[in-house]
Design an enzyme around this catalytic site. Structure first.
Site, short mmCIF file in Angstrom:
data_model
loop_
_atom_site.label_atom_id
_atom_site.label_comp_id
_atom_site.label_asym_id
_atom_site.label_seq_id
_atom_site.Cartn_x
_atom_site.Cartn_y
_atom_site.Cartn_z
N TRP A 21 -10.48 -12.43 17.43
CA TRP A 21 -11.07 -11.19 17.37
C TRP A 21 -9.85 -9.91 18.16
O TRP A 21 -9.26 -10.44 19.13
CB TRP A 21 -12.32 -11.03 18.38
N TYR A 54 -14.11 -9.58 11.76
CA TYR A 54 -12.78 -9.28 12.39
C TYR A 54 -11.76 -8.72 11.33
O TYR A 54 -11.43 -9.68 10.58
CB TYR A 54 -12.53 -10.51 13.01
N SER A 206 -14.94 -13.49 25.84
CA SER A 206 -14.22 -12.63 26.72
C SER A 206 -14.44 -13.23 28.29
O SER A 206 -14.73 -12.40 29.21
CB SER A 206 -14.77 -11.17 26.91
N ASN A 295 -3.27 -20.27 29.22
CA ASN A 295 -4.41 -20.53 29.65
C ASN A 295 -4.97 -21.87 29.70
O ASN A 295 -6.19 -22.04 30.13
CB ASN A 295 -5.09 -19.48 28.53
#
Ligand code: NDP
Length: 334
Positions: A21, A54, A206, A295
């Site tokens: 996104w 998107y 998110s 991450n």
């Protein structure tokens, strides 16, 4: 990279999913997008999340091109239907049989795939009878165009009603895709208990509060160049709710907690959502391959109970917990 089951199904997905996104087909050039996908694959991520809306289809195209040549059986591909696409006419939106059937065909064409693993209702559609929506999803499963069906941002009552109809139609809803992070905990009171009862997982979006929980936005200072908060294609608008001085100040209080665990702040944020056993995967975005590499180290991290409490105390009243914030537009957006 660790795997978890998606709802009460036999499908295993990576507990960190790469999502595209705002980045693919928009904020990020296509070559960088491809490098991010490559970094995700190199780090052991096999689950990818996108949506037809998107970048109005471009995100699915970029992802499909970047994954071309990969062994399809080794990937889990998620996409979604609901928000307006194409010329955004009255039937280019929502969860009518017409839009769902045309939606899956468009997504498969753009992704250059024969099927997706998970097809998700991107919101609840108050204008279409739920029976029509669920029947259309059932037909898509029977046609082999999607293997599993999920939803996004549905309330506990909507999950219950949808699951009952799906079971009558011979399949199950396996997942819900809500916003969830240490700063946004609105699913905890109602949606998570209902989902456990219904055999559904959360596939959470998110988890880093769009980058805010990485700690890179400092109170009273301009946002770093190239960050989402400076992205005029849409990122600056969508992150604005978190760009609040009190929120940014409290986020800085997480630094010693991350340090105690030997983690970067971004890793702490992702590991935090994965402590919730109803969460099957954290959907993580990235604008650069180095972010992906950083991450993924959140996979497998255990945060001791006393540090979970310390996180609650640090974020204090800036945490949003109101279940009424789980909502879909009252009428379809066109
Ligand atoms: P995140 O909270 O993970 O934010 C990702 C953004 O944070 C990146 O694009 C990057 O932005 C920044 N970032 C990532 N890693 C780091 C790092 N290590 N250090 C500093 N900054 C970092 O999630 P998203 O908001 O991107 O959402 C993830 C996915 O969830 C989406 O791609 C989509 O698949 C799904 N989603 C679903 C929705 C729904 O309605 N169902 C709604 C929204 C998202 P930058 O570098 O530009 O600052």
């Amino acid at each position: 990279m660790e795997y978890r089951y998606l709802g009460r199904s036999g499908l295993k997905i990576t507990e960190i999913t790469y999502g595209n996104w705002l980045t693919h087909g928009s904020q990020v050039e296509n070559d960088v997008a491809t490098e991010c996908v490559r970094a995700a694959l190199d780090a052991g991520i096999t689950t990818f999340d996108t949506a037809d809306a998107y970048a109005n289809g471009a995100a699915e195209e970029v992802l499909g091109a970047a994954l071309k040549g990969q062994r399809r059986e080794s990937l889990e591909i998620f996409t979604k239907v609901y928000w307006p696409v194409g010329p955004k006419g009255p039937n280019d939106t929502g969860l009518s049989r017409k839009h769902i059937m045309e939606g899956i065909n468009g997504s498969l064409r753009r992704l250059q795939m024969d099927y997706v693993d998970l097809y998700q209702a991107h919101r609840f559609d108050y204008e279409t009878p739920l029976e029509e929506t669920i029947a259309a999803f059932g037909d898509i499963v029977r046609a082999g165009k999607a293997l599993y069906i999920g939803v996004s941002e549905w309330t506990a009552d909507q999950l219950r009603e949808g699951q009952a109809l799906a079971r009558q139609a011979g399949f199950s809803l396996v997942s819900n895709q809500p916003q969830y992070s240490a700063l946004w905990r609105v699913i905890e009171a109602e949606v998570v208990p209902a989902s456990i009862e219904l055999g559904m997982s959360q596939v959470v979006w998110s988890p880093m509060a769009q980058g805010v929980l990485s700690g890179k936005y400092l109170p009273g200072q301009p946002a770093p160049a190239g960050s989402r908060a400076t992205d005029e294609h849409g990122g600056a608008r969508t992150i604005s709710g978190f760009m609040d001085e009190a929120v940014l100040a409290n986020v800085q209080k997480l630094r010693p907690i991350a340090a105690e665990l030997g983690l970067e702040m971004s890793q702490l944020a992702i590991a935090w959502v994965l402590q919730n056993e109803n969460v099957a995967t954290a959907l993580v975005g990235a604008s650069r391959p180095e972010q992906v590499a950083e991450n993924v180290k959140a996979s497998g991290v255990k945060i001791p109970a006393e540090l979970m409490t310390a996180i609650d105390e640090a974020l204090g009243s800036t945490v949003e917990r109101d279940p009424a914030k789980t909502e879909s537009p009252a009428t379809r957006v066109a």
